[in-house]
Every structure is written in structure tokens, then in C-alpha cells.
Enzyme design. Sequence first.
Site, PDB file in Angstrom:
ATOM      1  N   TRP A 102      15.880  17.448  -0.877  1.00  0.00           N
ATOM      2  CA  TRP A 102      15.216  17.576   0.417  1.00  0.00           C
ATOM      3  C   TRP A 102      15.132  19.026   0.844  1.00  0.00           C
ATOM      4  CZ3 TRP A 102      12.093  13.942   1.307  1.00  0.00           C
ATOM      5  CH2 TRP A 102      12.412  12.613   1.009  1.00  0.00           C
ATOM      6  N   ASP A 169      18.654  19.853   8.934  1.00  0.00           N
ATOM      7  CA  ASP A 169      18.097  18.529   8.679  1.00  0.00           C
ATOM      8  C   ASP A 169      19.277  17.566   8.605  1.00  0.00           C
ATOM      9  OD1 ASP A 169      17.022  16.196   7.685  1.00  0.00           O
ATOM     10  OD2 ASP A 169      16.092  17.110   5.915  1.00  0.00           O
ATOM     11  N   LYS A 193      17.410   6.349   8.841  1.00  0.00           N
ATOM     12  CA  LYS A 193      18.692   6.273   8.145  1.00  0.00           C
ATOM     13  C   LYS A 193      19.805   5.845   9.094  1.00  0.00           C
ATOM     14  CE  LYS A 193      16.578   8.745   4.712  1.00  0.00           C
ATOM     15  NZ  LYS A 193      15.888   9.996   4.434  1.00  0.00           N
TER      16      LYS A 193
HETATM   17  C1  LIG Z   1      14.999  10.789   3.995  1.00  0.00           C
HETATM   18  C2  LIG Z   1      15.154  12.242   4.206  1.00  0.00           C
HETATM   19  C3  LIG Z   1      14.054  13.062   4.452  1.00  0.00           C
HETATM   20  C4  LIG Z   1      12.635  12.558   4.484  1.00  0.00           C
HETATM   21  O1  LIG Z   1      12.441  11.846   5.617  1.00  0.00           O
HETATM   22  P1  LIG Z   1      10.990  11.274   6.017  1.00  0.00           P
HETATM   23  O2  LIG Z   1      11.286  10.716   7.355  1.00  0.00           O
HETATM   24  O3  LIG Z   1      10.628  10.244   4.990  1.00  0.00           O
HETATM   25  O4  LIG Z   1      10.046  12.404   6.029  1.00  0.00           O
HETATM   26  C5  LIG Z   1      14.288  14.398   4.678  1.00  0.00           C
HETATM   27  N1  LIG Z   1      15.526  14.909   4.660  1.00  0.00           N
HETATM   28  C6  LIG Z   1      16.617  14.141   4.413  1.00  0.00           C
HETATM   29  C7  LIG Z   1      17.976  14.762   4.397  1.00  0.00           C
HETATM   30  C8  LIG Z   1      16.459  12.792   4.175  1.00  0.00           C
HETATM   31  O5  LIG Z   1      17.535  12.017   3.935  1.00  0.00           O
END
Ligand SMILES: *Cc1c(COP(=O)(O)O)cnc(C)c1O
Length: 361
Positions: A102, A169, A193
Site C-alpha cells: 500500500w 494511512d 476494515k
Molecule cells: C485496504 C487498504 C487500502 C486500500 O483501500 P481502498 O479503500 O480500497 O482504496 C489502502 N491502504 C491500506 C493500509 C489498506 O489496508
Amino acid sequence: MKTVYNFSAGPAVLPKPVLEKVQEEMLDYEGTGMSVMELSHRSGAFQEIIDGAEALLRGLLRIPDDFHVLFMQGGASLQFSMIPLNLLGPGQTADYIVTGSWSKKAVKEAEKVGEVRTHLPNSQHSIPQFSRDDFSKDARYVHITSNNTIEGTRFSGYPDTGEIPLIADMSSHILSEELDVSKFGLIYAGAQKNLGPSGVTVAIIRKDLVGRAPEHCPALLDYETYVKHGSLFNTPPTFAIYVLKLVLKWVKENGGLEGMEARNREKAELLYSAIDQSGLFHNPVSPENRSLMNIPFSVEKDEVNARFLKEAKEAGFEFLKGHRSVGGMRASIYNAMPLQGVKELVDFMKNFERELSEGGS
Ligand SMILES: *Cc1c(COP(=O)(O)O)cnc(C)c1O
């Protein structure tokens, strides 16, 4: 209906009481005679929902007053673009600590906008400590992926970036443990998540970082648009925000971040110690960087991994397949995964290993 435990990395398990509440209110939300999905986003009833979600999030994370809370769409992936579009001008530099897939995707978007300096740890199984001197003097911000959903790693401590805004993030572990928001300039997370259903993305942004987008920045990609309109410039994902609010209420009723962290540590320790004590399963992450949320594990032989996944699925343990770039298994044990689910998985793993060593079929 047999008990199913959902170990998906996302969209992921939601708290059962939340789903029951959604079901109960589906046809008549608080006497409106309609479902939340049918309510105008300009209605008082919806305004109460979005205000309530913000208030709950502010309370849980003790978000200081000099931060805005924004509800957006486009997932964490759109934040990969929005962050440089708002905060990185041509010729300016941002530092990115690259700890997994990511982070790499975030870098790729930032490189389209400005200069990126990457910091790459030697191994994807551990994250070293960083300090102020590691970063570019003139960096506009430092970006980290605080929990690496695919690799199963997390920062053991956040880097001190001095005056440089730290951006994280937190998609896969926001609200999983105590957090000092004031250390960050911007925190963002896709909801699917640990916060709710897919479709809504939360950003917690320090007020001085808003209003910096260039003139040509499209309105929906400018943080200021969301601030000015209370995240209601255009139609937001109303139903997702409603479920998010219910999840936040559930977190509060279950001990807040302190309660979540205690439960999450107990669940993770249970699973890690089962893996470490096993002669079959293996987790490669160095102990101080092990994620509390996403736990990859595997066995040496591919055919045994496949057999484990097949038998686990038959027993009601769903979505344990590891990310295709890593292979093996991955158990995502977000806030909403009950301790009982992890206990039963551990028992299942022990039985699997015993039967395998006995040569059972
Ligand atoms: C799942 C995830 C993403 C992507 O998320 P989207 O909502 O599908 O764009 C980005 N960063 C992390 C750490 C993730 O777990």
C-alpha cells in the site's frame, strides 16, 4: 445456520449488534417511515447521523479542536492522490516510508505530482525506527502506512518528524488501540476494515493543512471543499456513514480504545503464540512489528497450505487465504472479530497439525 468466522482483510467482519440494529431499523429509521438509504442527505435526520458519527469519533480518539473530521469517498486509494494534490507542489519533496504494497501505491500517485523521497527498510518483515534526521530538511510531509495489511507489520513507535507533518494511512488498524492524534498532520482510513462498510473514507486533518490546494484542483479533490460543506458538498455515502456511526457507538460501549486494545492484544497473542509454538505454521514478522490486526502465517509446502484453507473453509473459517503476493494464510482479526473466533481458529490449527503429523487423510 452454522457459525461462520470471517477473517477477511476487507470488507471485513462487522459487530453483530450493529448488524442487528441495522436490520431492526431497516424499514423505519427512528419513526421516519423509511430506511436511512431513502433519507435526503439534506434532512435533519441525516444531519444528526453525520454529526453523531463525527462526535463519536472525536470522543473515542480525543481529537484535538485544531483538527477537522471529514467523510469522503474513493477509499484510501483516492487519498493517495489527494494528499499530494493538496500538499505537494511541483518541485517540492515529500518523504515516504515504504513498508509494503500500500505504501508503494501511495508513492506512485505522489510521484505524479511532485518529488518523492522513499525510505525502504531492508526487510518487509520489520520496520526500523526513524528520527527527524532521516527525513529531507524541506519535506512537505512524511507519509507512513502505520499498519501493513498485506505484510502483517506495524510501526512499534511513530517517527518523530519535528515540524514536518506526519501523515498516516491507518486503514487497517484505526481504533484498534490508543492513539495520540496530535502527533499527526493527517490520518486517513477507508472504513471497510475496522470502521464499517466500504464506501466511506475518514480523514482527520490538522486545520492548517487545509486550503493549500492549487487553483486548478478539482473541488472534490480539495480538502477545503469538505471542510466548507461539512462533508456534504455532494451526496455522501449516507448508508455507510450511518453504519459507521453504529460501529463507533459499539466501540464506545465496549470500552473505547482502551477496551479495543485489550481485546485485540489478547486475540493477537493467542494466535501468535499458537503459531510460534507450532512445528508447522510460521509467521516471519519480527516480534516488535507484529500487527495486532492482520496476521499472515504459512506452512512450507504449498499443497498443505491449500489443504488447510480448504478444510478451514469447510469448518466455517472464511477468507483465510493470504494475499496473492504473500501466499499462505492471513487472519485479519479486526475489532469486530470475537475472541471466540480466534480461540476456535487456534483449536482448529492445533487439530490440523496433529492430524497431519499422525498421517491422517
Ligand atoms: C485496504 C487498504 C487500502 C486500500 O483501500 P481502498 O479503500 O480500497 O482504496 C489502502 N491502504 C491500506 C493500509 C489498506 O489496508
